[in-house]
Design a protein around this motif. Structure first.
Motif, short mmCIF file in Angstrom:
data_model
loop_
_atom_site.label_atom_id
_atom_site.label_comp_id
_atom_site.label_asym_id
_atom_site.label_seq_id
_atom_site.Cartn_x
_atom_site.Cartn_y
_atom_site.Cartn_z
N PHE A 44 45.11 37.55 43.74
CA PHE A 44 44.64 36.43 44.55
C PHE A 44 43.24 36.04 44.12
O PHE A 44 42.55 36.79 43.43
N GLN A 45 42.87 34.84 44.50
CA GLN A 45 41.49 34.41 44.31
C GLN A 45 41.16 33.43 45.42
O GLN A 45 42.05 32.83 46.02
N GLY A 46 39.88 33.27 45.67
CA GLY A 46 39.50 32.37 46.75
C GLY A 46 38.13 31.77 46.54
O GLY A 46 37.31 32.27 45.76
N VAL A 47 37.93 30.66 47.23
CA VAL A 47 36.63 29.99 47.29
C VAL A 47 36.36 29.78 48.77
O VAL A 47 37.16 29.12 49.45
N HIS A 48 35.31 30.36 49.29
CA HIS A 48 35.04 30.31 50.72
C HIS A 48 36.31 30.67 51.51
O HIS A 48 36.86 31.73 51.32
N MET A 49 36.79 29.73 52.34
CA MET A 49 37.92 30.06 53.22
C MET A 49 39.28 29.82 52.57
O MET A 49 40.31 30.03 53.19
N MET A 50 39.26 29.33 51.34
CA MET A 50 40.53 29.01 50.71
C MET A 50 41.00 30.13 49.81
O MET A 50 40.25 30.63 48.99
N LEU A 51 42.26 30.48 49.97
CA LEU A 51 42.82 31.56 49.17
C LEU A 51 44.08 31.08 48.49
O LEU A 51 44.83 30.28 49.04
N GLU A 52 44.32 31.58 47.28
CA GLU A 52 45.66 31.44 46.73
C GLU A 52 46.02 32.75 46.07
O GLU A 52 45.17 33.44 45.51
N GLY A 53 47.30 33.10 46.19
CA GLY A 53 47.72 34.38 45.65
C GLY A 53 49.18 34.35 45.27
O GLY A 53 49.94 33.51 45.75
N ASP A 54 49.58 35.28 44.41
CA ASP A 54 50.98 35.31 43.99
C ASP A 54 51.27 36.65 43.31
O ASP A 54 50.36 37.33 42.85
N HIS A 55 52.57 36.97 43.26
CA HIS A 55 52.97 38.10 42.43
C HIS A 55 52.77 37.70 40.98
O HIS A 55 53.20 36.63 40.57
N GLN A 56 52.11 38.57 40.23
CA GLN A 56 51.76 38.19 38.87
C GLN A 56 52.77 38.71 37.87
O GLN A 56 53.31 37.96 37.08
N ARG A 57 53.02 40.01 37.91
CA ARG A 57 53.95 40.62 36.96
C ARG A 57 54.24 42.04 37.43
O ARG A 57 53.60 42.54 38.35
N LYS A 58 55.21 42.68 36.77
CA LYS A 58 55.52 44.08 37.09
C LYS A 58 54.35 44.96 36.65
O LYS A 58 53.69 44.66 35.65
#
Lengths: 345, 339
Positions: free
Chosen positions: A298-312
């Motif tokens: 995941f990564q974020g800027v202030h209150m905003m986040l985005e995240g995901d499964h990346q790989r095994k």
């Protein structure tokens, strides 16, 4: 539209007089065979006919979502809309901010606006810093500190104007705020373009650089070292270099080799950025969840986040969770305690 | 208009797809207009393609660069470019330069008045040139998001951050300011001149009743509203932004205050463009998957004009008589339907 076909956007910041325009002119005049659309604040300072130059107004708009630090660059939303009509006429976009600008609204524009997000991706925040004056500006200009804290890449410019001890001093001050950015020493912004462009710093697939970039003497262009040597030097600045702790702006690194409970961790992280997001400028993490064979990033800027499964997780790769927060007056003890409570016991 | 009378026994949706004349523009289209009975497809850059009922296309170069905005009034299309030029294209295919920004800044918005006046904006400044050629300018506090002329009198609405400025260019009085926090983009007067509506940067509309400036909040959209169209007589405002056409009722003196919108033509795709028929209670809607439908407002009956499976529909338009419907997708796949 896939991430790959989205147009990369480099945000160029730096305090007044640090050398942003010099770097921009260098990027544009070098023979790289690429075309850039450049969003600038003042027309006339750059004189390249070959590229699309667009004047911007730096209008920072609050979003009507009850979150006061959720600001976007309204002019950028409009300009991106117009630029998308000329797709195919350029390969990448560079956004130059004014010397006094906070980089957050620019970055947040790429998280919040659905049209912008559909067509473009934030590549990296590149901050140009003046080796001679940065130490002073960090004391009296909050904007300069923000720009260092926010950076993925720092070009420490005008190194020819300072002595070696002064250089060591200013680098230590930078590292006291942001140990994670790539730092390049430069004279007249002479850096390899590959060091500032196409960095993929906001690319979830490339969130690997969570190890502090410690300074080594003469570490100018040494960045292909891989990141499997992170045992036992967490906060060990054993290079005989000065270390400063900035009173106001810090980074906080968390790490565990025990799996995290996703049902605890995700609500904790979301609550943390919702309540402390104004203080947290940037956040990044690689996570190992209980019973999950995928790495979660995941990564974020202030209150905003985005995240995901990346790989095994790879065989033999330590299933370790690592998080980094950069911000001002971070409630370190609370964050550590909260993180500990998410570890599966 | 028999095509709006699908047999009631039909189980599946009525279709007129075989009556659509396909038109290949070959480049992205951003808006569709009519010049008389010829459809005009405004490209993302440089060209407008004009197609007659037989599908014959003539391509006219209007701007050397990106075409950022366009407005039309049956006789001409006025367009602003990223080269700082404002140009008009008439039905004969001739192009006239109306204005040139001295610094070649982008012309972001344009609006036309029925008496021949036109307005355009560059950054924070709105310009109006009246029918007699006199020019007036007004600077608003932030970059102009949208422009619209009121249906009566020479009055211009200028949408920007935190509100709308209402300006009578020919009067000395200071412009009126309608405040509402947030970034206001497209703006539109109801045909009866009683309401003003803006599409905001957030997925919501905001409205004002002009008699007393009472606020109307119209929200709940999953995506930003980019297309709005008033139905015949201004009874409804049809909007894009959801996976159905959202129709806000404006027939009563309170407009949509305290009322639910009507919803038409739900699909598994986002509505991207709407255009109400100029004479009848019928609308055309385009979707993110390329589908085009006609909908009868009386009972919600739908007719398929174009199947899905292409780029999102960029724009739709009816000719003034309501006998022709034109549409285009973002990749330049287009069509013309004669009713």
């Amino acid at each position: 539209m896939s991430e790959v076909s989205k147009i990369p956007v480099t945000v160029l910041t730096g305090y007044l007089g640090a050398g942003k325009t010099t770097l921009l002119n260098r990027i544009l005049s070098e023979n790289h065979g690429k075309k850039y659309a450049v969003i600038v604040n003042e027309f006339g300072e750059i004189g390249i006919d070959n590229d699309l130059i667009i004047g911007a107004d730096e209008e920072v708009f609050e979003m009507n979502n009850g979150c006061i630090c959720c600001t976007v660059r309204g002019d950028l939303v409009r300009i991106m809309g117009g630029l998308m009509k000329r797709k195919g006429k350029f390969d990448a976009i560079i956004v130059e901010t004014t010397g006094l600008a906070d980089p957050a609204p620019v970055a947040q524009t790429f998280f919040v606006d659905e049209d912008v997000q559909r067509n473009a991706r934030l590549d990296a925040v590149v901050t140009v810093a003046d080796a001679k004056w940065l130490s002073d500006r960090l004391k009296d200009a909050p904007e300069a500190k923000n720009q260092i804290a926010f950076a993925d890449v720092i070009v420490l410019n005008k190194t020819d104007l300072v002595t070696k001890p002064e250089l060591v001093e200013v680098e230590a001050r930078i590292r006291g705020i942001n140990p994670y950015a790539r730092l390049h020493r430069a004279e007249r912004c002479k850096v390899a373009l590959s060091d500032v462009l196409e960095r993929g710093a906001f690319d979830l697939d490339r969130i690997l650089d969570l190890e502090p970039e410690f300074l080594e003497a003469g570490d100018d262009h040494d960045h292909d070292h891989d990141h499997h040597h992170h045992d036992g030097h967490d906060h060990d600045h054993g290079h005989g270099l000065k270390h400063y702790h900035d009173e106001e702006m810090q980074s906080l690194a968390l790490k565990t080799d025990k799996p995290l409970d996703p049902t605890k961790f995700m609500p904790w992280l979301q609550n943390l950025v919702a309540t402390e997001g104004q203080k947290i400028l940037r956040s990044k993490g690689i996570l190992a969840f209980t019973g999950d064979d995928d790495r979660y990033v995941f990564q974020g800027v202030h209150m905003m986040l985005e995240g995901d499964h990346q790989r095994k997780w790879k065989d033999g790769e330590p299933r370790e969770s690592r998080l980094v927060f950069i911000g001002r007056e971070l409630p370190e003890d609370d964050i550590r305690a909260g993180f500990e409570s998410c570890i599966t016991t | 208009m028999s095509s709006f009378e699908p047999g009631s026994e039909q189980a599946s949706i009525a279709s007129v797809t075989d009556r659509v004349r396909p038109i290949v523009i070959g480049a992205p289209v951003t808006s569709v207009h009519f010049l008389g009975d010829r459809a005009a497809f405004v490209g993302a850059e440089e060209h407008v393609s004009i197609a007659d009922e037989k599908g014959e296309i003539s391509k006219v170069e209007v701007l050397a660069g990106g075409i950022l905005c366009a407005a039309s009034d049956d006789e001409r299309i006025v367009m602003g470019g990223d080269n700082g030029k404002l140009v008009a294209l008439d039905a004969r295919g001739s192009v006239t330069e109306l204005a040139l920004d001295p610094k070649r800044r982008w012309i972001d918005n344009v609006a036309l008045h029925p008496d021949g006046a036109y307005a355009w904006s560059v950054g924070k400044t709105a310009h109006v040139r009246g029918g007699k050629g006199e020019e007036k300018s007004l600077e608003v506090p932030s970059t102009v998001g949208g422009l619209a002329f009121a249906p009566k009198g020479l009055r211009l609405a200028i949408a920007h951050y935190n509100g709308v400025t209402l300006w009578f260019p020919n009067m000395a009085a200071t412009a009126e300011f309608l405040a509402w926090a947030g970034s206001h983009l497209a703006v539109s007067f109801s045909p009866d001149n009683k309401f003003l509506v803006t599409a905001m940067h957030e997925p919501a509309l905001h409205g004002w009743r002009l008699a007393d400036n009472r606020h109307m909040r119209m929200s709940g959209y999953p995506g930003r509203v980019k297309s709005m169209s008033w139905s015949v007589g201004g009874k409804f405002l049809a909007t894009s932004g959801a996976d159905t056409v959202i129709m806000w009722p404006f027939a009563s003196k309170d407009g949509p205050m305290g009322k639910e919108p009507a919803m038409f033509a739900p699909l598994q795709a986002r509505v991207t463009a709407v255009a109400c028929h100029p004479k009848q209670d019928v609308l055309a809607a385009g979707y993110g998957d390329g589908t085009v439908l006609m909908v009868r407002l009386e009972d919600g009956a739908e007719i398929l004009v174009r199947r899905n499976g292409t780029a999102p529909v960029a724009s739709l338009a009816w000719n003034a008589k309501g006998s022709l419907l034109a549409f285009a997708d973002e990749d330049g796949g287009a069509g013309l339907l004669a009713l």
